[in-house]
Design a protein around this motif. Structure first.
Motif, PDB file in Angstrom:
ATOM      1  N   ALA A 294       0.832  -1.204   0.000  1.00 37.05           N
ATOM      2  CA  ALA A 294       0.000   0.000   0.000  1.00 37.05           C
ATOM      3  C   ALA A 294       0.866   1.253   0.000  1.00 37.05           C
ATOM      4  CB  ALA A 294      -0.932  -0.008   1.208  1.00 37.05           C
ATOM      5  N   ALA A 295       1.971   1.208   0.759  1.00 39.57           N
ATOM      6  CA  ALA A 295       2.839   2.374   0.855  1.00 39.57           C
ATOM      7  C   ALA A 295       3.427   2.765  -0.492  1.00 39.57           C
ATOM      8  CB  ALA A 295       3.965   2.108   1.841  1.00 39.57           C
ATOM      9  N   LEU A 296       3.644   1.794  -1.359  1.00 40.53           N
ATOM     10  CA  LEU A 296       4.281   2.062  -2.654  1.00 40.53           C
ATOM     11  C   LEU A 296       3.299   1.993  -3.820  1.00 40.53           C
ATOM     12  CD1 LEU A 296       7.573   0.075  -2.047  1.00 40.53           C
ATOM     13  CD2 LEU A 296       7.296   2.560  -2.125  1.00 40.53           C
ATOM     14  N   ALA A 297       2.024   1.802  -3.522  1.00 39.18           N
ATOM     15  CA  ALA A 297       1.025   1.714  -4.588  1.00 39.18           C
ATOM     16  C   ALA A 297       1.009   3.002  -5.411  1.00 39.18           C
ATOM     17  CB  ALA A 297      -0.349   1.453  -3.989  1.00 39.18           C
ATOM     18  N   GLY A 298       1.139   2.854  -6.723  1.00 34.81           N
ATOM     19  CA  GLY A 298       1.102   3.999  -7.627  1.00 34.81           C
ATOM     20  C   GLY A 298       2.426   4.690  -7.829  1.00 34.81           C
ATOM     21  N   ALA A 299       3.459   4.279  -7.089  1.00 30.60           N
ATOM     22  CA  ALA A 299       4.775   4.905  -7.249  1.00 30.60           C
ATOM     23  C   ALA A 299       5.446   4.391  -8.515  1.00 30.60           C
ATOM     24  CB  ALA A 299       5.651   4.609  -6.040  1.00 30.60           C
ATOM     25  N   ASP A 300       6.172   5.266  -9.200  1.00 37.99           N
ATOM     26  CA  ASP A 300       6.920   4.883 -10.395  1.00 37.99           C
ATOM     27  C   ASP A 300       8.021   3.897  -9.985  1.00 37.99           C
ATOM     28  OD1 ASP A 300       8.588   4.689 -12.608  1.00 37.99           O
ATOM     29  OD2 ASP A 300       8.447   6.822 -13.113  1.00 37.99           O
ATOM     30  N   PRO A 301       7.994   2.660 -10.483  1.00 37.78           N
ATOM     31  CA  PRO A 301       8.987   1.665 -10.048  1.00 37.78           C
ATOM     32  C   PRO A 301      10.419   1.981 -10.460  1.00 37.78           C
ATOM     33  CG  PRO A 301       7.660   0.824 -11.872  1.00 37.78           C
ATOM     34  CD  PRO A 301       7.024   2.104 -11.446  1.00 37.78           C
ATOM     35  N   SER A 302      10.586   2.939 -11.363  1.00 39.38           N
ATOM     36  CA  SER A 302      11.947   3.291 -11.781  1.00 39.38           C
ATOM     37  C   SER A 302      12.600   4.296 -10.829  1.00 39.38           C
ATOM     38  CB  SER A 302      11.928   3.890 -13.197  1.00 39.38           C
ATOM     39  OG  SER A 302      11.279   5.162 -13.205  1.00 39.38           O
ATOM     40  N   LEU A 303      11.809   4.878  -9.907  1.00 40.32           N
ATOM     41  CA  LEU A 303      12.343   5.894  -9.013  1.00 40.32           C
ATOM     42  C   LEU A 303      12.973   5.268  -7.773  1.00 40.32           C
ATOM     43  CD1 LEU A 303       9.506   8.598  -9.063  1.00 40.32           C
ATOM     44  CD2 LEU A 303      11.675   8.609 -10.322  1.00 40.32           C
ATOM     45  N   PRO A 304      14.010   5.905  -7.213  1.00 41.46           N
ATOM     46  CA  PRO A 304      14.580   5.421  -5.957  1.00 41.46           C
ATOM     47  C   PRO A 304      13.597   5.637  -4.821  1.00 41.46           C
ATOM     48  CG  PRO A 304      15.526   7.540  -6.538  1.00 41.46           C
ATOM     49  CD  PRO A 304      14.684   7.124  -7.707  1.00 41.46           C
ATOM     50  N   VAL A 305      13.655   4.734  -3.824  1.00 46.80           N
ATOM     51  CA  VAL A 305      12.698   4.767  -2.712  1.00 46.80           C
ATOM     52  C   VAL A 305      13.438   4.870  -1.384  1.00 46.80           C
ATOM     53  CG1 VAL A 305      10.856   3.547  -1.500  1.00 46.80           C
ATOM     54  CG2 VAL A 305      11.022   3.384  -4.001  1.00 46.80           C
ATOM     55  N   LEU A 306      13.061   5.869  -0.603  1.00 44.23           N
ATOM     56  CA  LEU A 306      13.497   6.018   0.785  1.00 44.23           C
ATOM     57  C   LEU A 306      12.308   5.638   1.652  1.00 44.23           C
ATOM     58  CD1 LEU A 306      15.522   7.139   2.951  1.00 44.23           C
ATOM     59  CD2 LEU A 306      14.421   9.369   2.616  1.00 44.23           C
TER      60      LEU A 306
END
Length: 391
Positions: A294-306
């Motif tokens: 849920a926290a990453l739903a909709g986030a661009d998978p190519s972007l770095p994640v903190l």
């Protein structure tokens, strides 16, 4: 639950209560008994009424301790909590160094030193070391946290975000000891660091908002160029989590309740996500649970994640979901040596930067405040400045 099930459950509850009581009694017997034997008995041959006086002191302490602990943390009596927590810290240090002192006793025995000289040497060494460590540990706990500077390379970080400054505070644990002035000092240090992002990874306080408002209010003055973000820790679920997330929102912080935000600079983006503490699901607070998907739903998978997650143990979910860097606290670095050995039985990291899997790194803070005993021994607190670098 049926009447029959309720009747069957009562003996189980009684058994659990008896087992719990026996375990607590054994722990107290060890914690208080080992220092008592080392410092009072064990061949010291103290003159006159000294053994009797020390025995009375020890008996009063061991009887008062559970009552003070229950009154302080069970019934919210701050003065009782301060006394009980301080006693816990003192007896832990005495217990540890009494154990080590009895190693010295063996060495002295081999060297031919007889009692009462042998036992008095052990007593003097244990007492002196404990006194020095407790004074130093108290000063460490009460001081404004030092800044710990860490450079972290994230291969997927865009060039325009190179040098991004992330300040991490965590485990402030505003509690029975009034640390409003300390809180203001921490905020002043944070604001001096010119942060792009400031993160708080939970355990704000022990006690509800109405009791800890004065200590926590300075958090509203924290400055960050791009974002101020927060996730819950396990202690929020002992202290009224809904009230704390509402309070943090009122202070201008973004609560990352299994969600994310995107910060941008110079055309490059960074996903900052957060999950609830791993204890949230069992807390009884509706809608609270750690949910990486849920926290990453909709986030661009190519972007770095903190990712912000209170406990290092939540790193498994971060690895599964391809997080680049997780920020955590919870461990306090052990807080009082050698408690860190127990912490490591439950957590994959104690403090500092570590790698987990091919992509994911974890930074574990030793915490900005302290919990319970007002001592930090060989585990200094920190305000962390993480500077992110592109590959």
């Amino acid at each position: 639950m049926s009447v029959g099930e309720a009747v069957e459950a009562r003996p189980r509850r009684r058994r659990r209560a008896v087992i719990f009581g026996v375990v607590v009694a054994l722990v107290l017997a060890l914690l208080f008994g080992v220092p008592y034997w080392t410092l009072v008995l064990a061949g010291n041959e103290w003159p006159g009424p000294v053994p009797a006086v020390l025995s009375v002191v020890a008996l009063v302490a061991v009887l008062a301790f559970p009552l003070l602990m229950f009154g302080g943390h069970g019934r919210g009596m701050d003065r009782a909590a301060i006394i009980a927590d301080t006693m816990l810290g003192v007896v832990w240090v005495l217990f540890v160094w009494s154990l080590l002192g009895n190693v010295l006793r063996v060495v002295l025995t081999i060297a031919g030193v007889a009692d009462p000289v042998r036992s008095r040497i052990v007593t003097a060494v244990v007492a002196l070391i404990a006194l020095v460590l407790l004074i130093w540990g108290y000063a460490e706990a009460m001081r404004i946290s030092r800044v710990r500077r860490v450079d972290v390379t994230l291969p997927r970080l865009g060039a325009a975000l190179d040098g991004l400054r992330v300040v991490l505070i965590t485990d402030t644990h505003y509690g029975p000891v009034d640390r409003a002035k300390w809180s203001r000092g921490v905020v002043d240090v944070v604001n001096s660091l010119d942060a792009d992002v400031v993160a708080h990874t939970g355990d704000i306080a022990d006690g509800d908002v109405s009791r800890r408002r004065a200590q926590s209010t300075p958090l509203g003055d924290v400055r960050a160029a791009l974002a101020r973000v927060y996730v819950t820790g396990n202690h929020e679920y002992f202290s009224g989590a809904p009230g704390w997330v509402e309070h943090m929102t009122e202070l201008g912080w973004t609560w990352l309740h299994n969600k994310h935000v995107v910060v941008s600079r110079g055309g490059d983006d960074l996903v900052i996500a957060g999950v609830d503490d791993r204890t949230a699901a069992g807390s009884g607070v509706p809608g609270h649970q750690a949910d990486h998907a849920a926290a990453l739903a909709g986030a661009d998978p190519s972007l770095p994640v903190l990712l912000l997650a209170h406990q290092p143990q939540q790193i498994a979910g971060a690895v599964t979901h391809g997080v680049d860097l997780q920020l955590s606290g919870h461990t306090h670095g052990g807080q009082i040596w050698p408690f860190h050995y127990l912490v490591r039985t439950d957590q994959p990291a104690l403090q500092g930067l570590s790698r987990h899997g091919e992509r994911t790194q974890l930074y574990t803070s030793r915490g900005t405040g302290f919990w319970g005993p007002p001592f930090r021994i060989f585990a200094p607190s920190e305000i962390t400045l993480l500077t992110l670098h592109a590959a």
